[in-house]
Design a protein around this motif. Structure first.
Motif, PDB file in Angstrom:
ATOM      1  N   ARG A   1       0.835  -1.210   0.000  1.00 37.39           N
ATOM      2  CA  ARG A   1       0.000   0.000   0.000  1.00 37.39           C
ATOM      3  C   ARG A   1       0.867   1.257   0.000  1.00 37.39           C
ATOM      4  NH1 ARG A   1      -5.747   0.689   2.871  1.00 37.39           N
ATOM      5  NH2 ARG A   1      -6.286   2.713   1.971  1.00 37.39           N
TER       6      ARG A   1
ATOM      7  N   THR B   1      -7.487  -4.919  -5.170  1.00 37.88           N
ATOM      8  CA  THR B   1      -6.919  -4.303  -3.968  1.00 37.88           C
ATOM      9  C   THR B   1      -6.100  -3.068  -4.318  1.00 37.88           C
ATOM     10  OG1 THR B   1      -6.835  -6.472  -2.874  1.00 37.88           O
ATOM     11  CG2 THR B   1      -5.465  -4.713  -1.954  1.00 37.88           C
TER      12      THR B   1
ATOM     13  N   TRP C   1      -6.906   0.810  -3.213  1.00 42.76           N
ATOM     14  CA  TRP C   1      -5.947   1.648  -2.492  1.00 42.76           C
ATOM     15  C   TRP C   1      -5.724   2.967  -3.219  1.00 42.76           C
ATOM     16  CZ3 TRP C   1      -1.822  -2.716  -1.515  1.00 42.76           C
ATOM     17  CH2 TRP C   1      -2.242  -3.507  -0.435  1.00 42.76           C
TER      18      TRP C   1
ATOM     19  N   ASP D   1      -0.672  -8.479   0.592  1.00 43.31           N
ATOM     20  CA  ASP D   1      -0.782  -7.159   1.208  1.00 43.31           C
ATOM     21  C   ASP D   1       0.101  -6.999   2.431  1.00 43.31           C
ATOM     22  OD1 ASP D   1      -2.452  -9.130   2.355  1.00 43.31           O
ATOM     23  OD2 ASP D   1      -3.641  -7.605   3.376  1.00 43.31           O
TER      24      ASP D   1
END
Length: 475
Positions: A52, A124, A128, A194
């Motif tokens: 992230r 994902t 983000w 992640d």
């Protein structure tokens, strides 16, 4: 090898009864302030990032584009939303703009796994990016981004090449798209993608472009053949620790400065085919980087030993799970270093402590092979009586056979090994020659195995310890 463990907490996995894997380490993400990018340029600073944080690190490229595009006209889709839609389309596996396209009906198990993994990562990363607040930008940022053939959606062609745009903005947009694609592909090996801590040397390359050669090798293997265990491990090593020692097999996992990478089946649940798992632990706290290699570099040429004598049982007496022959009970389990070819090449075993006081160790690399090459019993098949008798073996007899070589049955036959414990079923997979081994859930019937596996003998059926699910069973 003796490793000091005082005051270092053990790291425990959540599934399979809680396997202990080395010693927990605190996560250490963070970036360096010593290699601040030069004005009017872009790169990632040196440091350790979560995925992230990498997405956030790419954001100035796109934020600069939004700054120069200016305010959106009324009743039009905002440029931010439109370009992030383009990112989603580039990362998707089934659009005109896909950078990793797949057919909808993927039958090859390894390609299917990579497709499903890519789709999970895609959504994902895009979420983000959409959730990130408007971040910093560099008004004078201007870089040359080589054309990577990342397509724009029709609506964004006008946005990037029309009156609102400037010649260099397409370069910034292309670089952002490429960095997101590189990150998606770099995360493909990891079940818990992640959570992976990723070291970046900002002085060595722009962003993640240093991964381009490894990415190309992986995709070439995926497209021309299919994903292999070695190709998945090699991509993981290129991302996290490219300077590991070389062996004939390439290993099945490794330890690097920020944790360990091991086969994901050790965490139980719905198991995967080739995927690995990041674990915030050190198996050897004294070493920074270690390759975990197979005990048997080539299982095909390894010594084969005859299976212990079992009990011949008539087919009609095997209509239900033979729970009276189930043993043993595992009371504790941990991953242990059993030997080392050097200070940076280790072999690991899954050590099982049993309720009868015995301790059994099985090579984790061979368990991984056995799991990959196993077959799940077919659902919806006949549940009636088999056409042949079977030989039933206590699980303990299999686990206690000598460590050298792999178990087979030269005279053929159907060999059934009952167990109720998932961790025992996995350990057995590391003991049997991995050619014709079928996994049958406890509630299933042997008739389901007649058309599973290969159409010759010997055939080994591990009955129990697994449920239907995942790509390779649910443990």
């Amino acid at each position: 090898m003796t490793i000091p463990t005082t005051e270092i907490p053990a790291y425990q996995l959540s599934g399979l009864g809680g396997i202990l894997v080395g010693h927990a380490i605190p996560p250490k993400p963070g970036v360096s302030a010593r290699d601040e990018p030069q004005p009017h340029t872009w790169s990632l600073r040196s440091g350790v990032y979560t995925p992230r944080e990498l997405v956030e690190g790419f954001a100035p490229l796109l934020e600069t584009v939004f700054y120069h595009l200016g305010e959106d006209s009324p009743n039009t889709r905002p440029a931010r939303a439109s370009l992030l839609d383009n990112v989603a389309s580039n990362l998707s596996t089934n659009t005109r703009e896909s950078t990793l396209p797949f057919q909808d009906d993927v039958t090859d198990l390894s390609r299917r796994e990579i497709k499903e993994q890519a789709e999970q990562i895609d959504s994902t990363l895009v979420n983000w990016a959409r959730d990130a607040p408007n971040g910093p930008f560099e008004p004078n940022l201007n870089l040359r981004s080589p054309c990577e053939n990342h397509l724009l959606t029709p609506g964004n062609v006008e946005l990037m090449f029309g009156k609102r745009s400037q010649p260099h903005l397409m370069q910034l947009c292309n670089e952002y798209l490429h960095q997101m694609v590189l990150l998606r592909d770099a995360l493909l090996p990891f079940r818990n993608f992640d959570k992976v801590l990723i070291p970046i040397n900002g002085k060595a390359a722009r962003g993640m472009r240093h991964l381009e050669p490894a990415r190309e090798r992986f995709l070439t293997t995926l497209i021309t053949k299919s994903a292999t265990q070695s190709s998945v491990v090699e991509l993981a090593k290129a991302l996290l620790e490219p300077n590991l020692p070389q062996t004939d097999t390439g290993g099945y996992g490794f330890q690097y400065e920020h944790g360990c990478i091991l086969p994901s089946f050790l965490s139980g649940g719905d198991t995967h085919f080739h995927l690995l798992e990041y674990m915030p632990t050190k198996i050897d706290p004294l070493e920074e980087k270690v390759l975990f290699d197979y005990e048997l570099s080539d299982y095909f040429t390894a010594q084969r030993s005859e299976i212990a004598v079992g009990s011949l049982v008539r087919a009609e007496d095997l209509l239900s799970f033979p729970s009276d022959s189930v043993s043993p009970i595992v009371q504790n389990a941990h991953v242990a270093i059993t030997s080392s070819a050097s200070s940076t090449i280790f072999q690991l075993k899954l050590q099982l402590g049993l309720n009868n006081g015995k301790c059994i160790g099985v090579d984790i690399g061979q368990i991984a092979r056995g799991h990959r090459y196993s077959y799940q019993a077919l659902t919806g098949e006949s549940t009636g009586v088999l056409n042949q008798n079977a030989i039933v073996h206590p699980a303990l007899d299999i686990l206690l056979q000598p460590d050298s070589g792999l178990i087979t049955a030269k005279q053929g036959g159907l060999h059934v090994i009952p167990t109720m414990q998932p961790i025992v079923a996995l350990a057995i997979l590391g003991k049997i020659y991995p050619e014709n081994v079928v996994l049958l859930p406890e509630g299933g019937a042997l008739g389901q195995t007649e058309k599973s596996g290969k159409d010759f003998e010997p055939k080994f059926v591990i009955w129990g310890g697994v449920k239907q699910g995942g790509l390779k069973g649910h443990f």
